[in-house]
Design a protein around this motif. Structure first.
Motif, PDB file in Angstrom:
ATOM      1  N   GLY A  90       0.802  -1.227   0.000  1.00  0.00           N
ATOM      2  CA  GLY A  90       0.000   0.000   0.000  1.00  0.00           C
ATOM      3  C   GLY A  90       0.824   1.261   0.000  1.00  0.00           C
ATOM      4  N   ASP A  91       2.141   1.141  -0.191  1.00  0.00           N
ATOM      5  CA  ASP A  91       2.998   2.316  -0.336  1.00  0.00           C
ATOM      6  C   ASP A  91       3.353   2.509  -1.806  1.00  0.00           C
ATOM      7  OD1 ASP A  91       3.040   3.028   2.308  1.00  0.00           O
ATOM      8  OD2 ASP A  91       4.987   2.151   2.748  1.00  0.00           O
ATOM      9  N   TRP A  92       3.701   3.726  -2.119  1.00  0.00           N
ATOM     10  CA  TRP A  92       4.010   4.116  -3.493  1.00  0.00           C
ATOM     11  C   TRP A  92       5.484   4.463  -3.533  1.00  0.00           C
ATOM     12  CZ3 TRP A  92       2.314   9.249  -6.125  1.00  0.00           C
ATOM     13  CH2 TRP A  92       2.219   9.076  -7.503  1.00  0.00           C
ATOM     14  N   ILE A  93       6.301   3.713  -4.307  1.00  0.00           N
ATOM     15  CA  ILE A  93       7.750   3.887  -4.266  1.00  0.00           C
ATOM     16  C   ILE A  93       8.346   3.944  -5.669  1.00  0.00           C
ATOM     17  CG2 ILE A  93       7.922   2.640  -2.068  1.00  0.00           C
ATOM     18  CD1 ILE A  93       9.179   0.289  -3.702  1.00  0.00           C
ATOM     19  N   THR A  94       9.595   4.419  -5.721  1.00  0.00           N
ATOM     20  CA  THR A  94      10.449   4.266  -6.894  1.00  0.00           C
ATOM     21  C   THR A  94      11.703   3.534  -6.452  1.00  0.00           C
ATOM     22  OG1 THR A  94       9.666   6.320  -7.910  1.00  0.00           O
ATOM     23  CG2 THR A  94      11.757   5.419  -8.713  1.00  0.00           C
ATOM     24  N   LEU A  95      12.039   2.450  -7.148  1.00  0.00           N
ATOM     25  CA  LEU A  95      13.250   1.682  -6.871  1.00  0.00           C
ATOM     26  C   LEU A  95      14.263   2.040  -7.958  1.00  0.00           C
ATOM     27  CD1 LEU A  95      14.586  -0.490  -5.124  1.00  0.00           C
ATOM     28  CD2 LEU A  95      13.538  -2.222  -6.583  1.00  0.00           C
ATOM     29  N   HIS A  96      15.340   2.720  -7.560  1.00  0.00           N
ATOM     30  CA  HIS A  96      16.301   3.265  -8.521  1.00  0.00           C
ATOM     31  C   HIS A  96      17.379   2.237  -8.882  1.00  0.00           C
ATOM     32  CE1 HIS A  96      14.550   7.254  -7.963  1.00  0.00           C
ATOM     33  NE2 HIS A  96      14.592   7.039  -6.653  1.00  0.00           N
ATOM     34  N   PRO A  97      18.055   2.428 -10.015  1.00  0.00           N
ATOM     35  CA  PRO A  97      19.106   1.484 -10.427  1.00  0.00           C
ATOM     36  C   PRO A  97      20.239   1.336  -9.415  1.00  0.00           C
ATOM     37  CG  PRO A  97      18.463   2.874 -12.272  1.00  0.00           C
ATOM     38  CD  PRO A  97      17.783   3.435 -11.059  1.00  0.00           C
ATOM     39  N   ASP A  98      20.502   2.365  -8.615  1.00  0.00           N
ATOM     40  CA  ASP A  98      21.581   2.275  -7.625  1.00  0.00           C
ATOM     41  C   ASP A  98      21.119   1.628  -6.321  1.00  0.00           C
ATOM     42  OD1 ASP A  98      19.993   4.240  -6.527  1.00  0.00           O
ATOM     43  OD2 ASP A  98      21.580   5.740  -6.345  1.00  0.00           O
ATOM     44  N   TYR A  99      19.916   1.024  -6.339  1.00  0.00           N
ATOM     45  CA  TYR A  99      19.308   0.323  -5.204  1.00  0.00           C
ATOM     46  C   TYR A  99      18.579   1.264  -4.249  1.00  0.00           C
ATOM     47  CZ  TYR A  99      20.249  -4.689  -5.372  1.00  0.00           C
ATOM     48  OH  TYR A  99      20.210  -6.016  -5.667  1.00  0.00           O
ATOM     49  N   SER A 100      18.759   2.564  -4.355  1.00  0.00           N
ATOM     50  CA  SER A 100      18.076   3.473  -3.434  1.00  0.00           C
ATOM     51  C   SER A 100      16.576   3.469  -3.718  1.00  0.00           C
ATOM     52  CB  SER A 100      18.640   4.885  -3.548  1.00  0.00           C
ATOM     53  OG  SER A 100      18.413   5.423  -4.836  1.00  0.00           O
ATOM     54  N   VAL A 101      15.815   3.891  -2.705  1.00  0.00           N
ATOM     55  CA  VAL A 101      14.358   3.833  -2.767  1.00  0.00           C
ATOM     56  C   VAL A 101      13.778   5.187  -2.380  1.00  0.00           C
ATOM     57  CG1 VAL A 101      12.279   2.706  -1.863  1.00  0.00           C
ATOM     58  CG2 VAL A 101      14.398   1.384  -2.131  1.00  0.00           C
ATOM     59  N   THR A 102      12.871   5.677  -3.183  1.00  0.00           N
ATOM     60  CA  THR A 102      12.103   6.876  -2.845  1.00  0.00           C
ATOM     61  C   THR A 102      10.700   6.437  -2.437  1.00  0.00           C
ATOM     62  OG1 THR A 102      13.296   8.200  -4.483  1.00  0.00           O
ATOM     63  CG2 THR A 102      11.237   9.112  -3.629  1.00  0.00           C
ATOM     64  N   VAL A 103      10.265   6.871  -1.274  1.00  0.00           N
ATOM     65  CA  VAL A 103       8.913   6.567  -0.802  1.00  0.00           C
ATOM     66  C   VAL A 103       8.056   7.804  -1.019  1.00  0.00           C
ATOM     67  CG1 VAL A 103       7.484   5.864   1.147  1.00  0.00           C
ATOM     68  CG2 VAL A 103       9.807   4.952   0.911  1.00  0.00           C
ATOM     69  N   HIS A 104       6.989   7.637  -1.786  1.00  0.00           N
ATOM     70  CA  HIS A 104       6.139   8.772  -2.143  1.00  0.00           C
ATOM     71  C   HIS A 104       4.901   8.887  -1.260  1.00  0.00           C
ATOM     72  CE1 HIS A 104       8.502   9.278  -5.833  1.00  0.00           C
ATOM     73  NE2 HIS A 104       8.415   7.966  -5.980  1.00  0.00           N
ATOM     74  N   GLY A 105       4.700   7.956  -0.354  1.00  0.00           N
ATOM     75  CA  GLY A 105       3.530   7.992   0.512  1.00  0.00           C
ATOM     76  C   GLY A 105       2.623   6.799   0.251  1.00  0.00           C
ATOM     77  N   ARG A 106       1.485   6.788   0.926  1.00  0.00           N
ATOM     78  CA  ARG A 106       0.530   5.694   0.772  1.00  0.00           C
ATOM     79  C   ARG A 106      -0.100   5.736  -0.614  1.00  0.00           C
ATOM     80  NH1 ARG A 106       0.702   1.374   3.533  1.00  0.00           N
ATOM     81  NH2 ARG A 106      -1.545   1.060   3.320  1.00  0.00           N
ATOM     82  N   SER A 107      -0.145   4.583  -1.262  1.00  0.00           N
ATOM     83  CA  SER A 107      -0.713   4.545  -2.605  1.00  0.00           C
ATOM     84  C   SER A 107      -2.202   4.821  -2.587  1.00  0.00           C
ATOM     85  CB  SER A 107      -0.438   3.193  -3.265  1.00  0.00           C
ATOM     86  OG  SER A 107      -0.993   2.134  -2.504  1.00  0.00           O
ATOM     87  N   ASP A 108      -2.867   4.469  -1.463  1.00  0.00           N
ATOM     88  CA  ASP A 108      -4.299   4.739  -1.399  1.00  0.00           C
ATOM     89  C   ASP A 108      -4.581   6.204  -1.068  1.00  0.00           C
ATOM     90  OD1 ASP A 108      -3.294   4.404   1.133  1.00  0.00           O
ATOM     91  OD2 ASP A 108      -4.684   2.820   1.721  1.00  0.00           O
ATOM     92  N   ALA A 109      -3.521   6.980  -0.830  1.00  0.00           N
ATOM     93  CA  ALA A 109      -3.678   8.427  -0.636  1.00  0.00           C
ATOM     94  C   ALA A 109      -3.106   9.207  -1.820  1.00  0.00           C
ATOM     95  CB  ALA A 109      -2.973   8.867   0.651  1.00  0.00           C
ATOM     96  N   THR A 110      -2.738   8.492  -2.888  1.00  0.00           N
ATOM     97  CA  THR A 110      -2.152   9.135  -4.053  1.00  0.00           C
ATOM     98  C   THR A 110      -3.113  10.166  -4.644  1.00  0.00           C
ATOM     99  OG1 THR A 110      -0.836   7.198  -4.588  1.00  0.00           O
ATOM    100  CG2 THR A 110      -1.279   8.730  -6.378  1.00  0.00           C
ATOM    101  N   ILE A 111      -2.557  11.310  -5.010  1.00  0.00           N
ATOM    102  CA  ILE A 111      -3.343  12.355  -5.653  1.00  0.00           C
ATOM    103  C   ILE A 111      -3.317  12.107  -7.151  1.00  0.00           C
ATOM    104  CG2 ILE A 111      -3.458  14.826  -6.104  1.00  0.00           C
ATOM    105  CD1 ILE A 111      -2.005  15.128  -3.318  1.00  0.00           C
ATOM    106  N   ASN A 112      -4.487  11.945  -7.743  1.00  0.00           N
ATOM    107  CA  ASN A 112      -4.584  11.647  -9.172  1.00  0.00           C
ATOM    108  C   ASN A 112      -5.310  12.800  -9.837  1.00  0.00           C
ATOM    109  OD1 ASN A 112      -5.000  10.616 -11.734  1.00  0.00           O
ATOM    110  ND2 ASN A 112      -5.364   8.541 -10.999  1.00  0.00           N
ATOM    111  N   ARG A 113      -4.538  13.714 -10.388  1.00  0.00           N
ATOM    112  CA  ARG A 113      -5.114  14.943 -10.955  1.00  0.00           C
ATOM    113  C   ARG A 113      -4.978  14.925 -12.471  1.00  0.00           C
ATOM    114  NH1 ARG A 113      -3.888  20.951  -8.500  1.00  0.00           N
ATOM    115  NH2 ARG A 113      -6.069  21.565  -8.335  1.00  0.00           N
ATOM    116  N   ASN A 114      -6.098  14.868 -13.137  1.00  0.00           N
ATOM    117  CA  ASN A 114      -6.118  14.841 -14.593  1.00  0.00           C
ATOM    118  C   ASN A 114      -5.260  13.694 -15.138  1.00  0.00           C
ATOM    119  OD1 ASN A 114      -7.722  17.206 -14.672  1.00  0.00           O
ATOM    120  ND2 ASN A 114      -5.881  18.469 -14.447  1.00  0.00           N
ATOM    121  N   GLY A 115      -5.328  12.539 -14.437  1.00  0.00           N
ATOM    122  CA  GLY A 115      -4.588  11.371 -14.885  1.00  0.00           C
ATOM    123  C   GLY A 115      -3.129  11.344 -14.472  1.00  0.00           C
ATOM    124  N   ILE A 116      -2.653  12.406 -13.806  1.00  0.00           N
ATOM    125  CA  ILE A 116      -1.265  12.473 -13.351  1.00  0.00           C
ATOM    126  C   ILE A 116      -1.240  12.176 -11.851  1.00  0.00           C
ATOM    127  CG2 ILE A 116       0.807  13.887 -13.155  1.00  0.00           C
ATOM    128  CD1 ILE A 116      -0.018  13.308 -16.020  1.00  0.00           C
TER     129      ILE A 116
END
Length: 637
Positions: free
Chosen positions: A489-515
């Protein structure tokens, strides 16, 4: 990633041990991590051997994971292990086992021998009263030494431990305890927080009255005498008994911990003796590099899984340093004062506290923090600005942000000593044994933003949820979206250097005009504005396909929000983020609600503004937060 130098840290020594013992040669973390998630049984057997875990009988590496289904994985066959077995291995460790502090300057120190003696005394009382496997012992207790003792005594007899902090109202605590049906309740007669001494005699009596299966109520008298009609805990702990530890199966329930309850009644998740011992040895011992002689403090209450992790220091022979009270009392630098006074080596806190330190530019120059080697952060994504503040104030200290959950009582991603420092605010990488991936909506791995999934079982995944006899709720929580794969239920990016960006809860994702936008990015900006005490950004779907993006602002005490403030706020969001992040409306409120652990309530507020009935969820909040949540309902569009 470069070839590793000679072993210097705990993880590097473990890597070298793997090679020397003929198990596997891993030149870098990529190889080590890949081995840990493809040879799952061999990896977890290596944790048993490396940390000399008293698990018996030992399963062969190819028989460690008998059934790898998720949910339902079965670990270590007929192996037996009690959490207390691993703790008492360190009875001759250097330094105290537990140091417990309070806001008034009170300090209790327990040696390893004293900790185990009191554990033996409480275990004997439980055993004498017929408490053992199948029973639940509940603590309505602050973060004090006796809480640790009672947990260990409960584990020693094979019963199940569960706890709530006394800042939860009796009704909220009862909502959590009800599904566990405790036989024993332990409370204190008072606790300290924010400069106040709060009486608990009446609240604990009300809580006891809400637990129909309760047979025993023990109370710790901290100021006055014993409470009439209750067993005096101190008199129990002062008795002398040998420590008798029950043999428990690897997957025997150790404790029940609770979800935040942000989507309904809190779920009671059972974790096993064996799963937690191995997971915490790996996480604390290899990733945080805690060892015998270290002093570990993570600011927490007994309601948060970080209390369970903090007690995990005992598995490694390190000192668990506890604090009863507020991290900002008597001043906002209270945690740094504690770290200096107690020579803390590993200091953990929340992303919110570090953001506060950055916003208020807390000066650490006057504190002797020379013992600190690591600062940890969890609970929410850490903003780049807050990470930058730590780097400036403590340039020689490792900053280790982690992301995980009460669900596994550990982290999925966090500090990795073998990797380079990540971008400010990012996590270094997935932890060993965690088959972490980011998946798109079709269930395919993506190099962009995706759902955090785990494709191989972890031993600390819940055995089951209490009150969920057929496993329906457990399955729906993690496995409905991608069958056989844990979707957190989290929204992340897994980068090629193994680092991870956590963007927050996926069920709280803001979906504005498809973005899709991550609210964590917005908070990284908002947390730097000194007149904003708290903020909440949510996207609300409306009838007819309309979308409403309100930003709620709670101003700092004494600040009156002017039109110029709001104009500058909009300009700053546009300048530092994008026009897509601009809210449709900025709503100023007196206070914004948080969970008892301090997390923003994005999903519940979104659901509240969409007209859902959240009465049960609101009842589980602290009184001030419940009132703030109710007040937000007046802003429904």
């Amino acid at each position: 990633m470069s070839t590793l130098p000679a072993p210097v840290g705990a993880m590097d020594r473990y890597r070298a041990w793997l090679a020397e013992s003929g198990r596997v040669a891993c030149p870098d973390y990529a190889a080590l991590h890949r081995w840990s998630v493809t040879e799952t049984g061999a990896f977890w057997r290596s944790i048993v051997d490396y940390f000399e875990v008293p698990l018996s009988p030992l399963a062969a590496p190819d028989a460690v994971l008998v059934d790898d289904a998720m949910p339902g994985a079965h670990w270590f066959g007929e192996g037996r292990l009690n959490y207390v077995d691993q703790v008492r291995r360190h009875r001759d460790a250097a330094g105290p086992a537990v140091v417990a502090l309070d806001e008034a300057g009170g300090r209790v120190e327990l040696s390893w021998r004293s900790l185990l003696a009191q554990t033996a005394a409480f275990a004997a009382w439980l055993r004498d009263n017929g408490i053992g496997p199948g029973d639940v012992v509940a603590g309505y207790l602050p973060n004090i030494a006796e809480t640790v003792v009672c947990f260990l005594g409960t584990a020693a007899v094979g019963a199940t431990w569960t706890t709530c902090a006394p800042d939860l109202a009796p009704e909220a605590a009862a909502n959590r305890f009800a599904v566990t049906s405790p036989t024993v309740l332990i409370s204190a007669d008072a606790h300290r927080h924010g400069g106040k001494v709060i009486d608990l005699v009446a609240p604990s009596a009300e809580l006891a009255s809400r637990l129909p299966g309760l047979a025993h109520h023990l109370t710790l008298a901290r100021g006055g005498g014993p409470v009439p009609g209750r067993v005096d805990l101190r008199s129990v702990l002062d008795q002398t008994h040998p420590l008798v530890v029950a043999e428990t199966p690897f997957d025997a329930p150790l404790w029940a911990v609770y979800s935040s309850g942000t989507t309904g009644t809190p779920k009671a998740m059972l974790h096993s003796h064996g799963g937690i011992v191995l997971e915490h040895l790996k996480w604390l011992g290899l990733h945080l590099e805690i060892d015998s002689g270290d002093r570990f403090h993570w600011y927490t209450t007994t309601s948060w899984m970080m209390w369970n992790a903090q007690v995990g220091a005992l598995l490694l022979g390190a000192t668990a340093v506890l604090l009863e009270g507020s991290p900002t009392y008597p001043a906002k630098d209270a945690l740094w004062r504690l770290a200096a006074a107690e020579s803390i080596t590993h200091l953990g806190t929340s992303a919110g506290y570090l953001a506060l330190c950055d916003r208020d530019q807390i000066d650490l120059a006057g504190h002797d923090l020379s013992a600190v080697v690591e600062v940890g952060s969890t609970g929410a994504p850490l903003s780049p600005a807050a990470a930058g503040w730590v780097a400036r104030e403590l340039p020689e200290v490792r900053l280790r942000s982690a992301s995980g959950g009460t669900d596994v009582c550990s982290a999925f991603a966090g500090g990795v000593p073998l990797l380079d420092e990540p971008r400010p605010g990012d996590l270094q990488g997935p932890l060993l044994g965690v088959a972490l991936e980011a998946w798109d909506d079709a269930g395919d791995p993506t190099s962009g933003v995706g759902e955090l999934v785990v494709t191989r079982p972890m031993p600390s995944m819940p055995i089951r949820f209490l009150g969920d006899p057929d496993g329906t709720t457990y399955h729906a929580a993690y496995f409905d979206r991608f069958p056989g794969v844990w979707c957190h239920g989290d929204w992340i990016t897994l980068h090629p250097d193994y680092s991870v960006t956590v963007h927050g809860r996926s069920d709280a994702t803001i979906n504005r005009n498809g973005i899709r936008l991550g609210s964590a990015d917005a908070y990284g900006v908002l947390d730097q504005i000194d007149w904003i005490e708290d903020s909440l950004l949510v996207g609300v779907e409306q009838d007819g396909g309309r979308y409403w993006l309100p930003l709620f602002i709670a101003p700092a005490t004494g600040h009156t929000v002017a039109a110029a403030d709001l104009d500058e706020l909009r300009a700053r969001i546009r300048r530092q983020l994008s026009a897509r992040h601009l809210p449709d409306e900025i709503i100023v409120v007196e206070r914004l609600p948080r969970t008892p652990n301090g997390k923003r309530l994005e999903v519940p507020v979104k659901r509240l503004l969409m007209g859902h009935d959240l009465t049960a969820m609101i009842a589980g909040l602290l009184p001030a937060d419940a009132a703030a949540m109710t007040a937000l309902s007046t802003h429904r569009p």
